[in-house]
Design a protein around this motif. Structure first.
Motif, PDB file in Angstrom:
ATOM      1  N   SER A 180      46.129  32.268  36.437  1.00  0.00           N
ATOM      2  CA  SER A 180      45.783  33.687  36.592  1.00  0.00           C
ATOM      3  C   SER A 180      44.279  33.897  36.511  1.00  0.00           C
ATOM      4  CB  SER A 180      46.486  34.519  35.512  1.00  0.00           C
ATOM      5  OG  SER A 180      47.883  34.430  35.634  1.00  0.00           O
ATOM      6  N   GLN A 181      43.613  33.199  35.557  1.00  0.00           N
ATOM      7  CA  GLN A 181      42.166  33.345  35.419  1.00  0.00           C
ATOM      8  C   GLN A 181      41.442  32.787  36.640  1.00  0.00           C
ATOM      9  OE1 GLN A 181      40.264  34.964  33.446  1.00  0.00           O
ATOM     10  NE2 GLN A 181      38.252  34.091  33.896  1.00  0.00           N
ATOM     11  N   TYR A 236      41.809  35.136  39.484  1.00  0.00           N
ATOM     12  CA  TYR A 236      40.897  36.269  39.262  1.00  0.00           C
ATOM     13  C   TYR A 236      39.467  35.890  39.651  1.00  0.00           C
ATOM     14  CZ  TYR A 236      37.787  39.234  36.469  1.00  0.00           C
ATOM     15  OH  TYR A 236      36.761  40.049  36.047  1.00  0.00           O
ATOM     16  N   GLU A 255      37.784  38.007  42.541  1.00  0.00           N
ATOM     17  CA  GLU A 255      36.959  39.086  42.004  1.00  0.00           C
ATOM     18  C   GLU A 255      35.655  39.220  42.793  1.00  0.00           C
ATOM     19  OE1 GLU A 255      35.786  42.100  39.175  1.00  0.00           O
ATOM     20  OE2 GLU A 255      37.652  41.300  39.975  1.00  0.00           O
ATOM     21  N   ILE A 262      40.513  37.942  32.651  1.00  0.00           N
ATOM     22  CA  ILE A 262      41.701  38.790  32.769  1.00  0.00           C
ATOM     23  C   ILE A 262      42.130  39.246  31.371  1.00  0.00           C
ATOM     24  CG2 ILE A 262      42.533  37.662  34.860  1.00  0.00           C
ATOM     25  CD1 ILE A 262      44.459  36.048  33.030  1.00  0.00           C
TER      26      ILE A 262
END
Length: 791
Positions: A443-444, A447, A451, A750
């Motif tokens: 997930s990080q 991101y 981003e 996140i």
């Protein structure tokens, strides 16, 4: 007796070859992972250990109010050696700041890292030119050497170590340099280079304002380093205060200090740098240990589960006069045989996995070398895992009472049952932590990739260059020629590109408040090329001639740091220039996601800055190939100093390297999660088989009394379901703390999601139900008559 016990051991292992295969296979996989971890850990923690003065070498760094750095000024090393008797030697080095070409006929070498060092630093760092380190004679300023690999590349037929003349830069430049010989470039060191020039003294004429050198000191054995650190701080302040009368400056100098960073720290956790490699290494080591522990737990669990099959053997042997310690030794030998086979298989699997591992971590490890210490580590590991995995099962097996087992009571104690269940819960707890960690790392990284960076790296090409364009008028003709090529939208030059590298820092005063700011020296179109967003004011423009003398653009972090209100048009002073702020740009993540955006000032003129050599070109996507081909063909006319040596990299590729360590961690967690789940499921599969076989008669009775298949499946699964649920409940708080700490290493991250925790529970429960149900199916479908016909 030994032959008899060995024969019994081999027969038992063969008779139970299914369980033996699971035991040995699970342990072999875990050992393969652990061997790779040992190799990597040994490699990463042994940088520079070949230096005979390894434990007495330190880097001298500076601590300013706003930052910490390893860079110091040239006179400081000499002052330390002169005033502090604890210091045996002190020297300085300086890294090259651009890549240049070296030529010998048709052979060309691009030196990316050509270092300078004074003679004292060369002695401290144990640099070894072929023929030995020698001090440059009085009439020679420096002696230059190429690494052995690069010397072979330029002079493939060279058999002696005589000096050679090489061309520098373009073929038509006429610039040559003397190479005095070759030098060993120890790749297993923090000090690596393509080439190096060693002088009696470097940095001549540069005072304490030129902080772009690295100072190394060698202290006497037994020195009180903390006390020496304070002495060096006092000396540094004393040197800076010489001739200073301004009280404000004197007060600022008193707030500056120094630190000593051991050579042992520099590779993994430098005091003035990123310790992500150290954290990755620790995480990897813990994962390797946990995987091995899980495999040992698996081994212990299955060995205890098989205990009833050996009960009669133990009872008869005890009746015949065997002592418990003899039986314990016998079972330990059996376990040792399995562990030995698992070690051989583990070595084989590690060897097969090594190319992928080397590629992932960009290393060149090898199992079959004497330098990696495996020759003594593996026998030690073999003995340790034999004791860990085998001691308790051996004690359980040897502890059966003859009177009971010969009457038919083969059950193990309640303590063994609790231990088996507890170990199974522990296994799945670790697996759950790895699953959660993998989801959160993914997930990080997702991101970070999606981003908004605050600038656009796509379609921007960084052109390597040796020409210096500190004045706009020197770069203007180069820009004009570049822009004539179809598809090129803009071109600029600067001291730095946004690839995560640290820039310079200096003190700037705004409305009486002095603070340290990062500075980047740029040219026109810098912000436009990178698509950096303007918050207020304007970018640098040729329509405003004053921009080239005292114009400045600051970022949002600078505005926040000084508490600026309406900064456009106001003055900020640095490097003896009163800069007029013409614009404010939005913060952009040039340093990646781990560090917060630093307060930064951008200017076209900066007497204290670095050389502007980094050319960036923005190209239309559909014309990228043709534009690059045209640049290569015309580069000799565009930039004669570089001549035919046109080299480039895509900026998004360079920026993407900032994610490398986290991508490595992602791969490690993915592998660890798969391994732990696989080993845990292997153990669960065998354990469920043992439990199911032990309840065949109970299942038969229940079926006769009318129980449905679903009810029996539910009955068998219920105990395992509860254990896995307990494992999730135990692991969630641990996983939360660990992943939260990891996320806190990022300045931009996140929020900790709940979905990975739920997903881990669903995955482990589903795997458990499937695994247990596969084993239970045979017992459920069996004819009750077959189980009860002898009752």
């Amino acid at each position: 007796m030994f032959r008899l016990n060995l024969k019994i051991a081999l027969r038992n292992l063969w008779r139970n070859r299914g369980i033996t295969s699971i035991n040995v296979g699970g342990l072999a996989i875990a050992l393969a992972a652990f061997i790779l971890v040992i190799l990597y850990f040994t490699y990463e923690t042994s940088f520079d250990k070949t230096n005979p003065n390894y434990n007495n070498i330190y880097v001298v760094g500076r601590i300013e109010p706003d930052f910490k750095t390893n860079y110091t000024s040239p006179p400081f090393a000499k002052a330390i050696k002169q005033h502090l008797p604890e210091v045996e030697n002190a020297g300085i080095t300086k890294r090259g700041f651009f890549e240049f070409s070296m030529k010998n006929g048709k052979n060309t070498l691009f030196a990316k890292n050509f270092m300078q060092a004074d003679y004292n630093a060369a002695k401290i760092l144990d640099l070894k030119p072929t023929g030995g380190l020698e001090k440059p004679p009085g009439n020679v300023e420096r002696l230059s050497y190429l690494s052995k690999e690069n010397m072979r590349a330029l002079f493939p037929d060279k058999t002696d170590n005589k000096p050679e003349i090489v061309g520098m830069g373009a073929s038509n430049s006429g610039i040559t340099s003397k190479i005095n010989g070759s030098i060993t470039n120890n790749l297993h060191s923090n000090i690596t280079f393509d080439g190096i020039s060693i002088g009696n003294e470097i940095g001549k004429g540069e005072n304490y304002g030129y902080n772009n050198y690295t100072t190394y000191i060698q202290v006497k054995p037994g020195t009180d380093v903390a006390n020496l650190e304070q002495k060096i701080t006092d000396l540094y302040r004393k040197e800076l205060l010489k001739g200073e009368t301004d009280q404000k400056t004197i007060a600022e100098i008193k707030g500056v200090s120094t630190f000593l960073d051991p050579l042992a720290n520099l590779h993994l956790r430098p005091k003035a740098g990123n310790d992500a490699p150290y954290k990755i290494l620790i995480a990897l080591s813990i994962l390797g240990i946990l995987i091995l522990v899980i495999a040992c737990i698996n081994f212990t669990n299955l060995s205890i589960a098989q205990a009833t099959k050996r009960a009669k053997e133990v009872g008869i042997k005890k009746v015949m006069g065997a002592y418990r310690f003899q039986l314990t030794a016998q079972f330990l030998v059996e376990i040792f045989i399995q562990c030995f086979v698992a070690t051989i298989l583990g070595l084989t699997l590690a060897e097969l996995s090594l190319p992928y591992f080397n590629n992932l971590f960009q290393v060149n490890l090898s199992i079959w070398t004497t330098e990696n210490d495996l020759c003594w580590q593996l026998p030690l590991i073999l003995c340790v895992i034999t004791l860990i995995a085998g001691t308790y099962p051996a004690l359980v097996l040897s502890g059966f009472k003859p009177a009971l087992v010969l009457k038919g009571n083969f059950s193990t104690s309640k303590q063994s049952s609790w231990l088996r269940n507890g170990l199974l819960v522990f296994q799945f707890s670790i697996a759950v932590i790895f699953i959660i960690g993998l989801f959160i790392i993914n997930s990080q990284l997702k991101y970070m990739r999606s981003e908004d960076l605050g600038f656009t790296a796509n379609q921007v090409v960084y052109i390597k260059n040796i020409s210096m364009f500190n004045k706009p008028e020197t770069f203007a003709p180069v820009r004009d020629k570049i822009l004539k090529i179809p598809g090129i939208k803009s071109a600029t030059v600067a001291t730095d590109i946004p690839d995560g590298a640290e820039g310079g820092a200096n003190g700037y005063t705004f409305e009486g408040v002095k603070s340290s700011l990062d500075f980047i020296d740029v040219d026109f179109d810098y912000f436009e090329t990178l698509d950096i967003k303007l918050k207020e004011g304007r970018f640098f423009s040729k329509s405003f001639p004053a921009d080239t003398t005292n114009g400045a653009v600051v970022n949002e972090s600078t505005v926040a740091k000084y508490g600026m209100k309406n900064p456009v048009g106001k003055t900020i002073r640095g490097c003896n220039i009163d800069y007029k702020i013409v614009g404010v740009v939005k913060d952009f993540k040039a340093q990646g996601f781990e560090s917060a955006v630093k307060p930064t000032i951008y200017s076209i003129k900066n007497p204290c800055g670095n050389y502007k050599t980094q050319i960036m070109v923005k190209i239309e996507g559909n014309k990228m190939s043709s534009a690059l081909a045209a640049l290569k063909a015309q580069w000799l006319q565009i930039n004669p100093k570089d001549g035919e040596d046109f080299r480039y990299e895509f900026l998004d590729d360079l920026y993407g390297k900032l994610f490398k360590k986290q991508e490595q961690l992602q791969s490690v967690f993915f592998g660890a999660a798969l391994l732990t789940i696989f080993i845990a499921v292997l153990g669960l599969f065998a354990f469920a088989k043992y439990i199911t076989n032990g309840r065949i008669k109970e299942i038969a009775v229940r079926k006769i009394l009318g129980a449905s298949d679903i009810q029996i499946f539910s009955l068998i699964n219920s105990s395992f379901f509860i254990m896995v649920l307990i494992a999730n409940v135990i692991s969630w708080p641990l996983a939360y703390v660990i992943t939260k700490r990891w996320l806190e290493t990022f300045a931009y991250r996140i929020d900790l999601p709940i979905l990975p925790f739920i997903s881990s529970a669903l995955i482990t429960i589903l795997l458990t139900v499937i695994t247990v149900s596969i084993q239970a199916r045979k017992a459920v479908k069996a004819n009750p008559v077959d189980a009860l016909k002898y009752e």
